[in-house]
Motif scaffolding. Structure first.
Motif, PDB file in Angstrom:
ATOM      1  N   TYR A  68      -7.452  -1.438  -8.287  1.00 23.17           N
ATOM      2  CA  TYR A  68      -8.456  -0.412  -8.583  1.00 23.17           C
ATOM      3  C   TYR A  68      -9.817  -0.705  -7.920  1.00 23.17           C
ATOM      4  O   TYR A  68     -10.810  -0.081  -8.275  1.00 23.17           O
ATOM      5  CB  TYR A  68      -8.648  -0.287 -10.100  1.00 23.17           C
ATOM      6  N   SER A  69      -9.827  -1.643  -6.997  1.00 28.18           N
ATOM      7  CA  SER A  69     -11.099  -1.970  -6.332  1.00 28.18           C
ATOM      8  C   SER A  69     -11.632  -0.790  -5.536  1.00 28.18           C
ATOM      9  O   SER A  69     -12.846  -0.564  -5.470  1.00 28.18           O
ATOM     10  CB  SER A  69     -10.912  -3.178  -5.413  1.00 28.18           C
ATOM     11  N   TRP A  70     -10.743  -0.005  -4.954  1.00 29.19           N
ATOM     12  CA  TRP A  70     -11.185   1.105  -4.111  1.00 29.19           C
ATOM     13  C   TRP A  70     -11.888   2.204  -4.917  1.00 29.19           C
ATOM     14  O   TRP A  70     -12.636   3.008  -4.347  1.00 29.19           O
ATOM     15  CB  TRP A  70      -9.993   1.704  -3.374  1.00 29.19           C
ATOM     16  N   THR A  71     -11.638   2.258  -6.219  1.00 30.47           N
ATOM     17  CA  THR A  71     -12.282   3.298  -7.040  1.00 30.47           C
ATOM     18  C   THR A  71     -13.773   3.069  -7.205  1.00 30.47           C
ATOM     19  O   THR A  71     -14.480   3.949  -7.708  1.00 30.47           O
ATOM     20  CB  THR A  71     -11.622   3.362  -8.414  1.00 30.47           C
ATOM     21  N   LEU A  72     -14.267   1.899  -6.779  1.00 29.27           N
ATOM     22  CA  LEU A  72     -15.697   1.585  -6.899  1.00 29.27           C
ATOM     23  C   LEU A  72     -16.446   1.750  -5.581  1.00 29.27           C
ATOM     24  O   LEU A  72     -17.617   1.390  -5.487  1.00 29.27           O
ATOM     25  CB  LEU A  72     -15.876   0.153  -7.413  1.00 29.27           C
ATOM     26  N   ARG A 100     -16.379  -6.755  -3.183  1.00 28.65           N
ATOM     27  CA  ARG A 100     -15.159  -6.192  -2.618  1.00 28.65           C
ATOM     28  C   ARG A 100     -15.297  -4.685  -2.405  1.00 28.65           C
ATOM     29  O   ARG A 100     -14.835  -4.129  -1.398  1.00 28.65           O
ATOM     30  CB  ARG A 100     -13.966  -6.480  -3.537  1.00 28.65           C
ATOM     31  N   SER A 101     -15.927  -4.001  -3.338  1.00 30.19           N
ATOM     32  CA  SER A 101     -16.113  -2.551  -3.193  1.00 30.19           C
ATOM     33  C   SER A 101     -17.035  -2.223  -2.029  1.00 30.19           C
ATOM     34  O   SER A 101     -16.853  -1.218  -1.337  1.00 30.19           O
ATOM     35  CB  SER A 101     -16.662  -1.956  -4.494  1.00 30.19           C
ATOM     36  N   CYS A 102     -18.035  -3.089  -1.797  1.00 36.12           N
ATOM     37  CA  CYS A 102     -18.928  -2.877  -0.650  1.00 36.12           C
ATOM     38  C   CYS A 102     -18.169  -3.031   0.660  1.00 36.12           C
ATOM     39  O   CYS A 102     -18.404  -2.279   1.616  1.00 36.12           O
ATOM     40  CB  CYS A 102     -20.099  -3.860  -0.703  1.00 36.12           C
ATOM     41  N   ILE A 103     -17.252  -4.000   0.720  1.00 34.03           N
ATOM     42  CA  ILE A 103     -16.447  -4.193   1.929  1.00 34.03           C
ATOM     43  C   ILE A 103     -15.549  -2.987   2.162  1.00 34.03           C
ATOM     44  O   ILE A 103     -15.432  -2.485   3.286  1.00 34.03           O
ATOM     45  CB  ILE A 103     -15.618  -5.485   1.811  1.00 34.03           C
ATOM     46  N   LEU A 104     -14.921  -2.487   1.102  1.00 38.35           N
ATOM     47  CA  LEU A 104     -14.042  -1.327   1.227  1.00 38.35           C
ATOM     48  C   LEU A 104     -14.811  -0.067   1.588  1.00 38.35           C
ATOM     49  O   LEU A 104     -14.254   0.853   2.205  1.00 38.35           O
ATOM     50  CB  LEU A 104     -13.271  -1.115  -0.084  1.00 38.35           C
ATOM     51  N   SER A 105     -16.082  -0.014   1.231  1.00 40.09           N
ATOM     52  CA  SER A 105     -16.895   1.164   1.543  1.00 40.09           C
ATOM     53  C   SER A 105     -17.183   1.282   3.031  1.00 40.09           C
ATOM     54  O   SER A 105     -17.569   2.358   3.504  1.00 40.09           O
ATOM     55  CB  SER A 105     -18.217   1.118   0.768  1.00 40.09           C
ATOM     56  N   LEU A 106     -17.001   0.194   3.766  1.00 42.02           N
ATOM     57  CA  LEU A 106     -17.303   0.200   5.198  1.00 42.02           C
ATOM     58  C   LEU A 106     -16.143   0.714   6.045  1.00 42.02           C
ATOM     59  O   LEU A 106     -16.296   0.873   7.254  1.00 42.02           O
ATOM     60  CB  LEU A 106     -17.678  -1.220   5.652  1.00 42.02           C
ATOM     61  N   MET A 107     -14.987   0.981   5.446  1.00 42.41           N
ATOM     62  CA  MET A 107     -13.814   1.430   6.196  1.00 42.41           C
ATOM     63  C   MET A 107     -13.432   2.841   5.773  1.00 42.41           C
ATOM     64  O   MET A 107     -13.873   3.325   4.723  1.00 42.41           O
ATOM     65  CB  MET A 107     -12.640   0.470   5.957  1.00 42.41           C
ATOM     66  N   PRO A 108     -12.651   3.552   6.597  1.00 41.00           N
ATOM     67  CA  PRO A 108     -12.171   4.873   6.194  1.00 41.00           C
ATOM     68  C   PRO A 108     -11.469   4.814   4.835  1.00 41.00           C
ATOM     69  O   PRO A 108     -10.772   3.836   4.525  1.00 41.00           O
ATOM     70  CB  PRO A 108     -11.207   5.263   7.316  1.00 41.00           C
ATOM     71  N   VAL A 119      -7.900   2.847   0.165  1.00 41.05           N
ATOM     72  CA  VAL A 119      -6.918   3.139  -0.881  1.00 41.05           C
ATOM     73  C   VAL A 119      -5.656   2.298  -0.691  1.00 41.05           C
ATOM     74  O   VAL A 119      -5.040   1.848  -1.667  1.00 41.05           O
ATOM     75  CB  VAL A 119      -6.575   4.639  -0.879  1.00 41.05           C
ATOM     76  N   GLN A 120      -5.276   2.050   0.539  1.00 39.99           N
ATOM     77  CA  GLN A 120      -4.061   1.283   0.811  1.00 39.99           C
ATOM     78  C   GLN A 120      -4.153  -0.163   0.346  1.00 39.99           C
ATOM     79  O   GLN A 120      -3.120  -0.821   0.152  1.00 39.99           O
ATOM     80  CB  GLN A 120      -3.749   1.317   2.307  1.00 39.99           C
ATOM     81  N   THR A 121      -5.363  -0.696   0.138  1.00 41.12           N
ATOM     82  CA  THR A 121      -5.505  -2.075  -0.352  1.00 41.12           C
ATOM     83  C   THR A 121      -5.054  -2.212  -1.799  1.00 41.12           C
ATOM     84  O   THR A 121      -4.938  -3.340  -2.298  1.00 41.12           O
ATOM     85  CB  THR A 121      -6.973  -2.539  -0.230  1.00 41.12           C
ATOM     86  N   SER A 122      -4.792  -1.121  -2.474  1.00 44.28           N
ATOM     87  CA  SER A 122      -4.368  -1.186  -3.878  1.00 44.28           C
ATOM     88  C   SER A 122      -2.998  -1.840  -4.034  1.00 44.28           C
ATOM     89  O   SER A 122      -2.638  -2.269  -5.133  1.00 44.28           O
ATOM     90  CB  SER A 122      -4.351   0.212  -4.490  1.00 44.28           C
ATOM     91  N   ILE A 123      -2.202  -1.936  -2.963  1.00 48.39           N
ATOM     92  CA  ILE A 123      -0.870  -2.536  -3.050  1.00 48.39           C
ATOM     93  C   ILE A 123      -0.888  -4.039  -2.817  1.00 48.39           C
ATOM     94  O   ILE A 123       0.148  -4.698  -2.914  1.00 48.39           O
ATOM     95  CB  ILE A 123       0.089  -1.880  -2.035  1.00 48.39           C
TER      96      ILE A 123
END
Length: 499
Positions: free
Chosen positions: A44-48, A20-28, A33-37
């Motif tokens: 807290y996935s975006w923190t990785l 999941r963190s790798c997927i989030l790393s591919l976007m601005p 950060v907005q996926t935290s909601i």
């Protein structure tokens, strides 16, 4: 999402946290950060994430961008950041100290790639000694020569790719950075307004790719660019041609790309060609529009004994194209974008055409000069295999025996037959309608049809390309043209008077 029970897992939520963190790393980063909601599992996935991408154009309140970046880096749990990108335009002024602090925090996270474009920039000292940095792109072309205050000692042991844009005088910042990169393989240096008179000397034994751009020049002094780069394979030179190029050691140079917006002196272009005469591939853009075509290049062009590929981008005068072809005896691949010239002068045979196997003419407009140029190419080429146009690729076909028109073919069943409406009452002249035709020649699949709904110049280009390499006779050209007409175009042709 709020109406869906958190006990029901979707496919993304069931993925491992690392994925999941790798997927989030591919976007601005803003969207990450907005996926935290979404749910507790995503909080807290975006923190990785390992990539941070901040651009003020993507934020409704760009004035608070520095605090947002600071918070994101503060909550980062990754031990190593792959990419940190910070782009701030003129509409968002980030304080020098804020930008410096943000870059410093990224360095502390063992960043690998830095991409910084900030109007007001003060680079932290930690960046100049970062041991994990492999790629660095830094743009500070704002018109303030005192912005970059760099130390005299720079050491980036792992940096392999460097892209620098400066306003003036790269000797006080960019060249200091270059000298501290012992493993540098790719370098791009752009000077937005050159006003210095010093020589640019590149003595980099590990460099494989070099890109030099002088966007504008306000000095009349012609300096020297000295290249001592034995491993250099690719060279790009752009902007204003304002220097003599001295190639002291470029034995590995294979490909050169030049694209100029201004050539103050024609002899600089010829001198540059002399220095790169050993390359195998040359791509040039916008040369015809920058020289006087009444007397272009008084000096003789150098011989290119190793060149196999020549690409001429932009608008080129037909005679200038032929001048280049005369100096490339072993050329195999020719690419032309557009030809200029209202008159055509039949030249002597160009020897390079004898070995030419591929030609691409991407913007043929069907003008007289275009057609004359293609006719000259097809008549003199001996080894042509492919012709590329905007509608596809044509392959030459060997011509076979021909058959003539026989008026008594209706009685002699062993003779080639043509209906009287196709020959004696044809829209063409009798000499065209009754001319011999090649036998068993198939219609090329990429020839296409024309119904007056598309660009006629594209259709003519395709017919010229296919017919030229196939060796069609003039009568066959006419009949093949008529064969490609359909619908409204066919109705127009059928209404033409006989003969």
């Amino acid at each position: 999402m709020s109406s869906i029970s958190e006990d029901v897992d979707d496919r993304l939520s069931t993925l491992h946290e690392h994925i999941r963190s790798c997927i989030l790393s591919l976007m601005p980063t803003k969207f990450a950060v907005q996926t935290s909601i979404l749910s507790k599992r995503w909080r807290y996935s975006w923190t990785l994430v390992t990539n941070f991408d901040f651009d003020d154009n993507m934020h409704e309140n760009p004035s608070g961008l520095d605090s947002l970046v600071d918070q994101a880096l503060m909550h980062c749990k990754s031990s190593q950041v792959k990419t940190f990108r910070l782009h701030v335009s003129n509409k968002c002024w980030v304080l020098k100290s804020s930008a410096s602090s943000l870059i410093d925090k990224a360095v502390l996270l063992n960043v690998h790639e830095l991409d910084i474009h900030v109007v007001k920039l003060e680079v932290p000292l930690s960046m100049f000694t970062c041991k994990t940095l492999t790629n660095l792109r830094i743009n500070c072309s704002v018109h303030d020569k005192n912005i970059w205050l760099w130390p005299s000692s720079v050491y980036l042991p792992c940096l392999k790719t460097l892209d620098v844009v400066v306003y003036k005088n790269p000797f006080c910042n960019a060249f200091k950075l270059i000298s501290g990169c012992p493993m540098l393989e790719s370098l791009s240096l752009e000077v937005t307004e050159r006003d210095d008179e010093e020589n640019y000397i590149f003595n980099i034994h590990t460099l494989k790719r070099l890109k030099l751009t002088f966007s504008s020049v306000i000095t009349k002094v012609i300096n020297k660019v000295v290249l001592h780069v034995p491993k250099l394979e690719y060279l790009f030179i752009g902007g204003v041609l304002c220097s003599f190029y001295v190639m002291e050691d470029v034995v590995s140079l294979i490909e050169v790309y030049v694209s100029f917006c201004k050539i103050p002196y024609d002899h600089l272009w010829v001198e540059l060609l002399k220095r790169i005469h050993g390359v195998k591939s040359l791509l040039t853009r916008n040369v015809t529009s920058l020289v006087d075509m009444k007397n272009p290049f008084t000096s003789r062009l150098p011989l290119f004994p190793n060149m196999k590929q020549l690409k001429l981008k932009g608008l080129w005068h037909s005679q200038l194209v032929l001048r280049h072809l005369r100096r490339t005896p072993w050329l195999k691949h020719l690419s032309i974008e557009k030809i200029e010239g209202y008159s055509w002068i039949d030249p002597k045979l160009v020897r390079a055409l004898r070995r030419l196997t591929t030609i691409k003419f991407s913007k043929c407009e069907g003008k007289t000069c275009d057609v004359k140029f293609l006719e000259y190419i097809f008549v003199n080429v001996k080894a042509m295999k492919k012709v590329h146009g905007r509608e596809g690729t044509s392959r030459p076909r060997a011509m076979v025996r021909h058959t003539e028109y026989c008026s008594d073919a209706e009685e002699g069943y062993m003779k080639s037959y043509r209906p009287a409406a196709f020959a004696e009452k044809s829209n063409f002249l009798q000499c065209i309608a009754k001319a011999p035709f090649p036998v068993n020649v198939k219609i090329p699949t990429n020839l296409g049809k024309y119904n007056r709904m598309s660009d006629p110049s594209d259709h003519l280009l395709n017919i010229v390309a296919v017919g030229g390499v196939s060796g069609w006779t003039l009568p066959y050209w006419c009949h093949m043209f008529a064969l490609t007409l359909t619908m409204a175009a066919r109705e127009w042709f059928e209404k033409l008077p006989d003969g």
